[in-house]
Motif scaffolding. Structure first.
Motif, short mmCIF file in Angstrom:
data_model
loop_
_atom_site.label_atom_id
_atom_site.label_comp_id
_atom_site.label_asym_id
_atom_site.label_seq_id
_atom_site.Cartn_x
_atom_site.Cartn_y
_atom_site.Cartn_z
N GLY A 126 -14.64 -4.15 -27.49
CA GLY A 126 -13.70 -4.43 -28.57
C GLY A 126 -13.31 -5.89 -28.66
N ALA A 127 -12.67 -6.23 -29.79
CA ALA A 127 -12.26 -7.61 -30.07
C ALA A 127 -11.00 -7.98 -29.29
N PHE A 128 -10.89 -9.27 -29.00
CA PHE A 128 -9.65 -9.78 -28.39
C PHE A 128 -9.57 -11.29 -28.60
N ILE A 129 -8.37 -11.81 -28.45
CA ILE A 129 -8.12 -13.24 -28.60
C ILE A 129 -7.30 -13.71 -27.40
N LEU A 130 -7.60 -14.89 -26.91
CA LEU A 130 -6.82 -15.53 -25.85
C LEU A 130 -6.21 -16.80 -26.43
N ALA A 131 -4.88 -16.87 -26.39
CA ALA A 131 -4.16 -18.06 -26.87
C ALA A 131 -3.63 -18.82 -25.67
#
Length: 267
Positions: free
Chosen positions: A203-208
């Motif tokens: 699945g998709a994910f974002i790291l900020a």
């Protein structure tokens, strides 16, 4: 009105009172009626784009109130569970974004984004509000001190039609992708089909990442996304990111793969 719009109204009132102006004097300056000004300040009428634009022009603010209204409106259009993430997104100095199914929202054209949102089984009104929000968020790509972006996408995205029988939509989208890739603050990498099954397919994910090194993540699920801040979760996701990144092509190779996909859609 929403809490954020209420905050904008408070700022407008403060701007008037710090200048020592009455509502009538303020109204004459911005060329609106005193009744209109009173209605906005008593929160019986929302401040419109025309209203704040008139204030920006009259007092030469550089468009600050217009930008605030657009930003607040875009945040309010987002689902409640997504608003916390937008704060992190706006403050981060680095965003690492992985998507296996669709192009990341930051890179979507208006036509592509509109169709994705229409297919999300939400009302047309909500879809248009979210579209406006998504396009507003894309301003982060080109502001004076732009955020650093690293996008990793699955190659199958380049060949997945958003609307059957409309190849021109994908051509426009992929050409936009190539234009974005020319910016010095944007890296786009593609995981090729040859990679087979790899960890990112979960699945998709974002790291900020903040300037002080703090990392926060958003993980997508079917119903809603979840913001994760726990140390164990972040370590796991950063490890996952590195595994996916190692499966992706270098920047130059990725761009060539996107160009190849464009040719496929034009033949």
């Amino acid at each position: 009105m929403s809490a954020l719009i209420d905050l904008l109204v408070e700022e407008l009132i403060a701007a008037r009172t710090c200048r020592g102006m009455t509502q009538e004097e303020w109204a004459r300056q911005i060329k609106f009626s005193p009744t209109h000004v009173s209605s906005v300040e008593t929160q019986h009428r929302p401040p419109t784009a025309d209203y704040v634009a008139a204030i920006d022009k009259a007092f030469q603010t550089g468009g600050v109130y217009t930008r605030l209204l657009a930003k607040f409106a875009s945040i309010e259009a987002e689902p409640v569970w997504h608003r916390d993430w937008l704060v992190h997104e706006q403050k981060a100095t680095l965003l690492r974004w992985f998507e296996p199914l669709y192009l990341p929202g930051m890179l979507q054209t208006e036509a592509y984004a509109r169709q994705v949102l229409r297919d999300a089984r939400i009302s047309s009104e909500t879809a248009e509000q979210l579209l406006a929000s998504r396009l507003e968020r894309q301003e982060a790509l080109k502001r004076d001190r732009p955020t650093r972006f690293i996008f990793v996408i699955d190659e199958t995205i380049l060949y997945r039609p958003i609307v059957h029988g409309r190849p021109e939509m994908m051509v426009e989208q992929l050409e936009h992708l190539l234009t974005c890739a020319e910016q010095t603050n944007i890296d786009i990498h593609v995981v090729p089909r040859e990679a087979g099954v790899y960890p990112g397919l979960q699945g998709a994910f974002i790291l900020a990442t903040y300037q002080d090194g703090t990392v926060v993540s958003q993980v997508d699920h079917q119903v809603r996304a979840q913001v994760l801040t726990g140390a164990d979760d972040i370590v796991t996701l950063q490890g996952l990111w590195e595994a996916i990144r190692s499966d992706s092509l270098a920047r130059a190779q990725s761009i060539e793969l996107i160009k190849k996909a464009v040719k496929t859609w034009t033949t």
